[in-house]
Write a protein that holds these residues in place. Structure first.
Motif, short mmCIF file in Angstrom:
data_model
loop_
_atom_site.label_atom_id
_atom_site.label_comp_id
_atom_site.label_asym_id
_atom_site.label_seq_id
_atom_site.Cartn_x
_atom_site.Cartn_y
_atom_site.Cartn_z
N ALA A 93 0.83 -1.21 0.00
CA ALA A 93 0.00 0.00 0.00
C ALA A 93 0.86 1.26 0.00
N ASP A 96 2.25 1.71 -3.43
CA ASP A 96 1.23 2.18 -4.38
C ASP A 96 0.95 3.66 -4.20
N LEU A 97 0.97 4.13 -2.96
CA LEU A 97 0.75 5.55 -2.70
C LEU A 97 1.93 6.38 -3.18
N ASP A 100 1.71 6.65 -6.96
CA ASP A 100 0.45 7.16 -7.49
C ASP A 100 -0.30 6.11 -8.30
N GLY A 101 -0.36 4.89 -7.73
CA GLY A 101 -1.17 3.84 -8.34
C GLY A 101 -0.51 3.13 -9.49
N SER A 172 -4.40 1.75 0.31
CA SER A 172 -4.41 2.39 -1.00
C SER A 172 -5.64 1.90 -1.77
N LEU A 175 -5.95 -0.79 -4.93
CA LEU A 175 -4.74 -1.60 -5.10
C LEU A 175 -5.07 -3.06 -5.37
#
Length: 339
Positions: A93, A96-97, A100-101, A172, A175
């Motif tokens: 997570a 991913d943050l 930005d995905g 996130s 995700l």
């Protein structure tokens, strides 16, 4: 094929060698940054333990994510036998943050390791399977639930006297749609579809029927998509396959691959299973286009992961990616990440 990226096994020499672990990691970052600039869609890394290969992906992927804008960062695959599912969910997570995905995180049982039951040295015991596949499968639902933000534990009653369940943090959103299962059989592909995750078809299949790897994987992909449809998931999954592809466009390419790639797939034994390994594609671009269009799995998948010999150096691997992006990928329907 809409996307393509590179898949590195992260090989390196001993400490102090010209291409030791430090050099391998910095080369991976440099290659990903340069690949991002030319529109390559993904930078993916294998994860191995007790070997001179890439082992701890999160620091590397975070470094790449911080220095790039478009390229996916991911794994192919993280070996769940060696992982705490909740800790991995926290790290995924956070990555991913940071990106930005842009995460494409492949997980699975992993491939054979040089250590005998090495996951037990990491503290994960109780497997009744000599390959540890059972504990990897058992961990995955908890990992996926944590990724989705589901409550995992009871809150401390001193802080939550009315009762409260807590999820892992950070979280996130979305995700879970960027998690992949690395499948080496049709059965595990169908299981991945039922679990609601993307399919990362392995670099080999533990089957040998006389069919090509492309034919076997195409059947696997079709079985996965049918199972996905039957499961009733409300979003469209992605599917990747891995291939070794080297366009021959220079004298140096001819020096490395002048005799061309392997003419056919290889069959061998891994983990006691007779398995089919993919051939190496090495030819002039127009011939590569024809060969890859004839590869059923490449045409069925939406993402191609090009395995690279990382020890050959950043400059040459970037040349391979540029050659593929310029001369081959557009003919296969490629959509650059920076378009």
């Amino acid at each position: 094929m809409k996307k393509f990226g590179f898949l590195s096994f992260g090989h390196h020499g001993a400490d102090g060698d010209a291409f030791d672990a430090r050099a391998s990691l910095h080369s991976a970052i440099d290659l990903a940054v340069a690949a991002d600039e030319i529109g390559v869609n993904g930078a993916y890394f294998r994860v191995h333990h007790f070997a001179r290969q890439a082992a701890a992906p999160m620091p590397l992927l975070s470094a790449i994510a911080a220095r790039t804008r478009h390229i996916e960062v991911g794994t192919g695959v993280i070996d769940l036998r060696y992982e705490n599912p909740l800790h991995l969910a926290e790290e995924a997570a956070a990555l991913d943050l940071i990106s930005d995905g842009r995460v494409a995180l492949g997980v699975s049982r992993g491939s054979p390791e040089p250590a005998f039951r090495g996951w037990e040295a990491f503290g994960y015991t109780g497997s009744t399977d000599p390959r540890g596949a059972d504990i990897a499968r058992e961990k995955f639902p908890k990992f996926l639930a944590a990724i989705k933000g589901e409550p995992m534990v009871d809150g401390d009653p001193k802080q939550f006297p009315q009762g409260h369940r807590l999820s892992v943090q950070p979280h996130s959103p979305g995700l879970h749609r960027r998690i992949w299962w690395g499948a080496g059989t049709r059965e595990t592909a169908v299981w991945a579809a039922k679990m609601g995750v993307n399919l990362m078809s392995s670099t080999l299949l533990t089957e040998a029927t006389g069919q090509t790897l492309g034919e076997l994987q195409a059947e696997q992909i079709r079985a996965y998509r049918e199972a996905w449809k039957e499961a009733g998931h409300n979003w469209e999954p992605r599917v990747s396959v891995s291939r070794s592809v080297f366009p021959i466009v220079s004298d140096l390419d001819r020096r490395f691959f002048g005799s061309g790639g392997e003419g056919r797939d290889q069959v061998g034994v891994i983990d006691g299973f007779t398995s089919t390994f993919g051939r190496t594609y090495a030819d002039e671009p127009h011939r590569l286009v024809e060969q890859l269009k004839a590869d059923e799995a490449v045409m069925e998948a939406d993402t191609l992961m090009m395995t690279i010999p990382n020890q050959i150096g950043t400059e040459y691997n970037l040349h391979v990616l540029e050659s593929f992006a310029r001369h081959v990928a557009p003919e296969l329907g490629w959509e650059p990440a920076n378009a």
